[in-house]
Design a protein around this motif. Structure first.
Motif, PDB file in Angstrom:
ATOM      1  N   SER A  73      13.867 -24.056   1.266  1.00 27.11           N
ATOM      2  CA  SER A  73      13.004 -25.109   1.782  1.00 27.11           C
ATOM      3  C   SER A  73      13.094 -25.156   3.310  1.00 27.11           C
ATOM      4  CB  SER A  73      13.393 -26.463   1.191  1.00 27.11           C
ATOM      5  OG  SER A  73      14.722 -26.780   1.554  1.00 27.11           O
ATOM      6  N   LEU A  74      11.992 -25.491   3.948  1.00 27.50           N
ATOM      7  CA  LEU A  74      11.942 -25.588   5.400  1.00 27.50           C
ATOM      8  C   LEU A  74      12.457 -26.948   5.837  1.00 27.50           C
ATOM      9  CD1 LEU A  74      10.953 -23.987   7.890  1.00 27.50           C
ATOM     10  CD2 LEU A  74       8.805 -25.244   7.690  1.00 27.50           C
ATOM     11  N   LYS A  75      13.290 -26.966   6.872  1.00 29.78           N
ATOM     12  CA  LYS A  75      13.823 -28.237   7.368  1.00 29.78           C
ATOM     13  C   LYS A  75      14.015 -28.153   8.871  1.00 29.78           C
ATOM     14  CE  LYS A  75      18.743 -27.310   6.847  1.00 29.78           C
ATOM     15  NZ  LYS A  75      20.006 -27.844   6.370  1.00 29.78           N
ATOM     16  N   VAL A  76      14.118 -29.312   9.497  1.00 30.15           N
ATOM     17  CA  VAL A  76      14.418 -29.379  10.923  1.00 30.15           C
ATOM     18  C   VAL A  76      15.925 -29.215  11.078  1.00 30.15           C
ATOM     19  CG1 VAL A  76      14.324 -30.818  12.995  1.00 30.15           C
ATOM     20  CG2 VAL A  76      12.440 -30.876  11.358  1.00 30.15           C
ATOM     21  N   GLY A  77      16.331 -28.356  11.994  1.00 25.03           N
ATOM     22  CA  GLY A  77      17.741 -28.068  12.200  1.00 25.03           C
ATOM     23  C   GLY A  77      18.478 -29.181  12.927  1.00 25.03           C
ATOM     24  N   ARG A  78      19.730 -28.940  13.198  1.00 20.64           N
ATOM     25  CA  ARG A  78      20.584 -29.919  13.862  1.00 20.64           C
ATOM     26  C   ARG A  78      20.107 -30.210  15.279  1.00 20.64           C
ATOM     27  NH1 ARG A  78      27.025 -29.602  13.838  1.00 20.64           N
ATOM     28  NH2 ARG A  78      26.709 -30.977  12.109  1.00 20.64           N
ATOM     29  N   ARG A  79      19.655 -29.194  15.975  1.00 18.50           N
ATOM     30  CA  ARG A  79      19.167 -29.359  17.346  1.00 18.50           C
ATOM     31  C   ARG A  79      17.645 -29.290  17.359  1.00 18.50           C
ATOM     32  NH1 ARG A  79      23.279 -31.468  19.292  1.00 18.50           N
ATOM     33  NH2 ARG A  79      25.021 -30.219  19.945  1.00 18.50           N
ATOM     34  N   ILE A  80      17.037 -30.209  18.080  1.00 12.22           N
ATOM     35  CA  ILE A  80      15.591 -30.232  18.247  1.00 12.22           C
ATOM     36  C   ILE A  80      15.264 -29.665  19.616  1.00 12.22           C
ATOM     37  CG2 ILE A  80      13.587 -31.742  18.508  1.00 12.22           C
ATOM     38  CD1 ILE A  80      14.837 -33.590  16.464  1.00 12.22           C
ATOM     39  N   TYR A  81      14.372 -28.690  19.633  1.00 14.67           N
ATOM     40  CA  TYR A  81      13.916 -28.090  20.887  1.00 14.67           C
ATOM     41  C   TYR A  81      12.439 -28.394  21.042  1.00 14.67           C
ATOM     42  CZ  TYR A  81      18.332 -25.694  20.437  1.00 14.67           C
ATOM     43  OH  TYR A  81      19.679 -25.421  20.283  1.00 14.67           O
ATOM     44  N   LEU A  82      12.039 -28.769  22.250  1.00 17.93           N
ATOM     45  CA  LEU A  82      10.673 -29.175  22.515  1.00 17.93           C
ATOM     46  C   LEU A  82       9.989 -28.217  23.474  1.00 17.93           C
ATOM     47  CD1 LEU A  82      11.262 -33.007  23.029  1.00 17.93           C
ATOM     48  CD2 LEU A  82      10.684 -31.806  20.920  1.00 17.93           C
ATOM     49  N   THR A  83       8.677 -28.069  23.316  1.00 13.21           N
ATOM     50  CA  THR A  83       7.842 -27.269  24.193  1.00 13.21           C
ATOM     51  C   THR A  83       6.822 -28.215  24.832  1.00 13.21           C
ATOM     52  OG1 THR A  83       8.075 -25.345  22.776  1.00 13.21           O
ATOM     53  CG2 THR A  83       6.227 -25.335  24.303  1.00 13.21           C
ATOM     54  N   PRO A  84       6.706 -28.209  26.163  1.00 13.60           N
ATOM     55  CA  PRO A  84       5.747 -29.119  26.811  1.00 13.60           C
ATOM     56  C   PRO A  84       4.307 -28.800  26.396  1.00 13.60           C
ATOM     57  CG  PRO A  84       7.196 -28.100  28.436  1.00 13.60           C
ATOM     58  CD  PRO A  84       7.454 -27.416  27.139  1.00 13.60           C
ATOM     59  N   VAL A  85       3.528 -29.858  26.228  1.00 14.97           N
ATOM     60  CA  VAL A  85       2.104 -29.712  25.978  1.00 14.97           C
ATOM     61  C   VAL A  85       1.440 -29.511  27.341  1.00 14.97           C
ATOM     62  CG1 VAL A  85       0.020 -30.905  25.154  1.00 14.97           C
ATOM     63  CG2 VAL A  85       2.183 -31.169  23.918  1.00 14.97           C
ATOM     64  N   PRO A  86       0.588 -28.509  27.504  1.00 19.18           N
ATOM     65  CA  PRO A  86      -0.093 -28.308  28.793  1.00 19.18           C
ATOM     66  C   PRO A  86      -0.833 -29.576  29.220  1.00 19.18           C
ATOM     67  CG  PRO A  86      -0.515 -26.451  27.341  1.00 19.18           C
ATOM     68  CD  PRO A  86       0.210 -27.487  26.521  1.00 19.18           C
TER      69      PRO A  86
END
Length: 92
Positions: A73-86
């Motif tokens: 199953s797909l899940k969000v990991g322990r660390r969240i990484y973000l990418t800026p929206v242009p």
């Protein structure tokens, strides 16, 4: 588009006491996710060791934040990484 909002580029330390009595300090940052509802839903991002807080702005969840868990199953990991929206897309 679902996006994550960072309103302040400030990290907040959180101290947790271990069983042996020593403390561990975690840096966290407040964020909210817009899902097309009336109000964004607030949540907390745990920052990695030495990771600076994200600057204010709109972000999407980076694919490196996802893991395959139990039973494939797909899940969000322990660390969240973000990418800026242009900036052009964030203004819409």
């Amino acid at each position: 588009m679902n996006c994550i909002i960072i309103k302040t580029g400030q990290a907040f330390p959180r101290a947790v006491k271990r069983k042996d009595g020593t403390q561990v300090i975690f840096n966290e940052q407040k964020a909210a996710i817009e899902r097309g509802e009336d109000f964004p839903l607030p949540f907390t991002i745990s920052l990695g060791d030495g990771q600076p807080p994200y600057p204010p702005g709109k972000y999407i969840l980076d694919v490196s934040s996802l893991e395959v868990g139990d039973f494939d199953s797909l899940k969000v990991g322990r660390r969240i990484y973000l990418t800026p929206v242009p900036a052009a897309a964030a203004a819409k």
